[in-house]
Write a protein that holds these residues in place. Sequence first.
Motif, PDB file in Angstrom:
ATOM      1  N   LEU A  55       0.828  -1.209   0.000  1.00  0.00           N
ATOM      2  CA  LEU A  55       0.000   0.000   0.000  1.00  0.00           C
ATOM      3  C   LEU A  55       0.857   1.252   0.000  1.00  0.00           C
ATOM      4  CD1 LEU A  55      -2.188  -2.099   0.979  1.00  0.00           C
ATOM      5  CD2 LEU A  55      -3.100  -0.254   2.402  1.00  0.00           C
ATOM      6  N   ASP A  56       0.423   2.241  -0.750  1.00  0.00           N
ATOM      7  CA  ASP A  56       0.993   3.580  -0.635  1.00  0.00           C
ATOM      8  C   ASP A  56       0.342   4.284   0.547  1.00  0.00           C
ATOM      9  OD1 ASP A  56       2.631   3.264  -2.822  1.00  0.00           O
ATOM     10  OD2 ASP A  56       1.314   4.341  -4.225  1.00  0.00           O
ATOM     11  N   ASP A  57       0.970   5.335   1.035  1.00  0.00           N
ATOM     12  CA  ASP A  57       0.410   6.100   2.147  1.00  0.00           C
ATOM     13  C   ASP A  57      -0.964   6.649   1.778  1.00  0.00           C
ATOM     14  OD1 ASP A  57       2.672   5.648   3.642  1.00  0.00           O
ATOM     15  OD2 ASP A  57       3.592   7.587   3.189  1.00  0.00           O
ATOM     16  N   GLY A  58      -1.937   6.456   2.669  1.00  0.00           N
ATOM     17  CA  GLY A  58      -3.277   6.979   2.458  1.00  0.00           C
ATOM     18  C   GLY A  58      -4.121   6.205   1.478  1.00  0.00           C
ATOM     19  N   GLU A  59      -3.634   5.082   1.014  1.00  0.00           N
ATOM     20  CA  GLU A  59      -4.323   4.293  -0.006  1.00  0.00           C
ATOM     21  C   GLU A  59      -5.121   3.165   0.641  1.00  0.00           C
ATOM     22  OE1 GLU A  59      -2.764   2.753  -4.278  1.00  0.00           O
ATOM     23  OE2 GLU A  59      -1.735   1.872  -2.560  1.00  0.00           O
ATOM     24  N   SER A  60      -6.303   2.887   0.136  1.00  0.00           N
ATOM     25  CA  SER A  60      -7.079   1.752   0.621  1.00  0.00           C
ATOM     26  C   SER A  60      -6.563   0.474  -0.035  1.00  0.00           C
ATOM     27  CB  SER A  60      -8.564   1.931   0.308  1.00  0.00           C
ATOM     28  OG  SER A  60      -8.792   1.822  -1.095  1.00  0.00           O
ATOM     29  N   ILE A  61      -6.941  -0.658   0.524  1.00  0.00           N
ATOM     30  CA  ILE A  61      -6.454  -1.945   0.011  1.00  0.00           C
ATOM     31  C   ILE A  61      -6.965  -2.226  -1.404  1.00  0.00           C
ATOM     32  CG2 ILE A  61      -6.428  -4.431   0.443  1.00  0.00           C
ATOM     33  CD1 ILE A  61      -6.461  -3.759   3.457  1.00  0.00           C
ATOM     34  N   PRO A  62      -8.266  -2.028  -1.703  1.00  0.00           N
ATOM     35  CA  PRO A  62      -8.700  -2.233  -3.092  1.00  0.00           C
ATOM     36  C   PRO A  62      -8.033  -1.280  -4.077  1.00  0.00           C
ATOM     37  CG  PRO A  62     -10.578  -2.297  -1.617  1.00  0.00           C
ATOM     38  CD  PRO A  62      -9.417  -1.797  -0.809  1.00  0.00           C
ATOM     39  N   GLU A  63      -7.820  -0.029  -3.665  1.00  0.00           N
ATOM     40  CA  GLU A  63      -7.123   0.913  -4.539  1.00  0.00           C
ATOM     41  C   GLU A  63      -5.730   0.403  -4.881  1.00  0.00           C
ATOM     42  OE1 GLU A  63      -7.499   5.337  -3.642  1.00  0.00           O
ATOM     43  OE2 GLU A  63      -8.315   4.427  -1.828  1.00  0.00           O
ATOM     44  N   CYS A  64      -5.058  -0.160  -3.899  1.00  0.00           N
ATOM     45  CA  CYS A  64      -3.724  -0.704  -4.114  1.00  0.00           C
ATOM     46  C   CYS A  64      -3.765  -1.829  -5.148  1.00  0.00           C
ATOM     47  CB  CYS A  64      -3.151  -1.215  -2.798  1.00  0.00           C
ATOM     48  SG  CYS A  64      -1.563  -2.056  -2.947  1.00  0.00           S
ATOM     49  N   ALA A  65      -4.733  -2.737  -5.019  1.00  0.00           N
ATOM     50  CA  ALA A  65      -4.840  -3.858  -5.955  1.00  0.00           C
ATOM     51  C   ALA A  65      -5.019  -3.365  -7.385  1.00  0.00           C
ATOM     52  CB  ALA A  65      -6.010  -4.758  -5.552  1.00  0.00           C
ATOM     53  N   LYS A  66      -5.903  -2.414  -7.566  1.00  0.00           N
ATOM     54  CA  LYS A  66      -6.169  -1.894  -8.904  1.00  0.00           C
ATOM     55  C   LYS A  66      -4.962  -1.139  -9.459  1.00  0.00           C
ATOM     56  CE  LYS A  66      -9.625   0.722 -11.485  1.00  0.00           C
ATOM     57  NZ  LYS A  66     -10.859   1.522 -11.411  1.00  0.00           N
ATOM     58  N   ARG A  67      -4.316  -0.348  -8.606  1.00  0.00           N
ATOM     59  CA  ARG A  67      -3.157   0.429  -9.049  1.00  0.00           C
ATOM     60  C   ARG A  67      -2.007  -0.480  -9.467  1.00  0.00           C
ATOM     61  NH1 ARG A  67       1.220   1.242  -6.500  1.00  0.00           N
ATOM     62  NH2 ARG A  67       0.345   0.794  -4.429  1.00  0.00           N
ATOM     63  N   GLU A  68      -1.756  -1.530  -8.696  1.00  0.00           N
ATOM     64  CA  GLU A  68      -0.645  -2.421  -9.014  1.00  0.00           C
ATOM     65  C   GLU A  68      -0.820  -3.065 -10.385  1.00  0.00           C
ATOM     66  OE1 GLU A  68       2.225  -3.063  -7.594  1.00  0.00           O
ATOM     67  OE2 GLU A  68       1.935  -1.766  -5.854  1.00  0.00           O
ATOM     68  N   VAL A  69      -2.036  -3.453 -10.711  1.00  0.00           N
ATOM     69  CA  VAL A  69      -2.290  -4.036 -12.033  1.00  0.00           C
ATOM     70  C   VAL A  69      -2.049  -2.994 -13.125  1.00  0.00           C
ATOM     71  CG1 VAL A  69      -4.023  -5.081 -13.529  1.00  0.00           C
ATOM     72  CG2 VAL A  69      -3.898  -5.744 -11.124  1.00  0.00           C
ATOM     73  N   ARG A  70      -2.534  -1.788 -12.873  1.00  0.00           N
ATOM     74  CA  ARG A  70      -2.356  -0.721 -13.876  1.00  0.00           C
ATOM     75  C   ARG A  70      -0.875  -0.405 -14.080  1.00  0.00           C
ATOM     76  NH1 ARG A  70      -4.773   2.895 -11.301  1.00  0.00           N
ATOM     77  NH2 ARG A  70      -2.976   4.071 -10.557  1.00  0.00           N
ATOM     78  N   GLU A  71      -0.119  -0.315 -12.996  1.00  0.00           N
ATOM     79  CA  GLU A  71       1.286   0.066 -13.100  1.00  0.00           C
ATOM     80  C   GLU A  71       2.152  -1.049 -13.691  1.00  0.00           C
ATOM     81  OE1 GLU A  71       1.500   3.286  -9.390  1.00  0.00           O
ATOM     82  OE2 GLU A  71       2.505   1.336  -9.218  1.00  0.00           O
ATOM     83  N   GLU A  72       1.883  -2.293 -13.300  1.00  0.00           N
ATOM     84  CA  GLU A  72       2.767  -3.382 -13.707  1.00  0.00           C
ATOM     85  C   GLU A  72       2.470  -3.917 -15.093  1.00  0.00           C
ATOM     86  OE1 GLU A  72       2.945  -6.392 -10.704  1.00  0.00           O
ATOM     87  OE2 GLU A  72       3.644  -5.003  -9.162  1.00  0.00           O
ATOM     88  N   VAL A  73       1.184  -3.960 -15.470  1.00  0.00           N
ATOM     89  CA  VAL A  73       0.846  -4.549 -16.775  1.00  0.00           C
ATOM     90  C   VAL A  73      -0.048  -3.659 -17.624  1.00  0.00           C
ATOM     91  CG1 VAL A  73       1.208  -6.933 -16.053  1.00  0.00           C
ATOM     92  CG2 VAL A  73      -1.041  -5.888 -15.727  1.00  0.00           C
ATOM     93  N   GLY A  74      -0.347  -2.444 -17.157  1.00  0.00           N
ATOM     94  CA  GLY A  74      -1.064  -1.474 -17.972  1.00  0.00           C
ATOM     95  C   GLY A  74      -2.507  -1.804 -18.260  1.00  0.00           C
TER      96      GLY A  74
END
Length: 323
Positions: A55-74
């Motif tokens: 998790l990034d600071d201030g980020e919720s757990i679902p937000e983290c899951a979605k962001r990681e997919v976007r960042e790693e595989v677009g």
Amino acid sequence: MLLIQRSSDPEEILLGEFDIIAAGAIPWRIVDGELRVLVIHRPRYDDWSWPKGKLDDGESIPECAKREVREEVGLQLRLGIPLEATAYTVNNKAKVVYYWAGQVLGDTAPKVDGDECDEARWVGAKQAKSMLTNPTDALPLDDLIDAHLAGLLDTRSFILVRHAKAKPRANWTREEGQRPLAATGRRQALAVARLIDCWQPDHVASSPWLRCVQTITPYVTERNLKPKMVSSMTEHAAQRKPEKTVKALNKLLDKVRCQVLCTHRPVLPLILPLISARAPQAVRKLLPTVDPFLEPGGMIVLQQPAGEHERIVSIEIHAPYND
């Protein structure tokens, strides 16, 4: 306060305390009737796994899951059913990784970032299981496969939100329906919008009272949606004509579409039994039973199989953002 509770997770996860919290998703699609999932290769560990990260600071757990997919595989995802979380020890610290099924929106061609991930492959579920380096990564995949075989993978989210923190009732002398959010509540509303966006509901319903409208305004503004005002979801309507509140909620649930409903604490005792009646025991046991049921700005996320309005297959409870 627990950040998250999900019906997919075993007791050791629900009751555990963790030093490191991470999240990810298993992107999936159906090709010629076959379930395919996206596995990634991580050069740092030289392993095959799923898109995930801390998790990034201030980020919720679902937000983290979605962001990681976007960042790693677009890829852009709409989160679906929660999948079993995994827990293990890293450098003498307890770590948990929460997973969701991720339905890909738009382009399904992965674009690896080259850093966290240097290769991504769409493969059949059976092949994916043989490729995974760490045995614990098979746990969420098993959940995904079981849901697919049972016809419960393609779902629609129903998100129930208690409005964010309002100005104190005791200090408000004007019409109750015009009591607005407090400054903390306005900040919570922004966090609610970010969290709701993980499921990207296209339909928004709300009590017409100001504090509910203000809670969902950041989300509907960002998505350019027009919310539906449901008068039977106000506090007064629930007290005076509870049968109309029940009827309205059943009507919303019967639509089986990605949607969010924002309402008040006194309405929750009418809503929660309706949810419970549509969920199996293993799922509904997570529902809150004690007043206030949800804190201001908290939410419950349900998943309904496409076309099956009488079934709820998972429940998540998310704690509100507090600054």
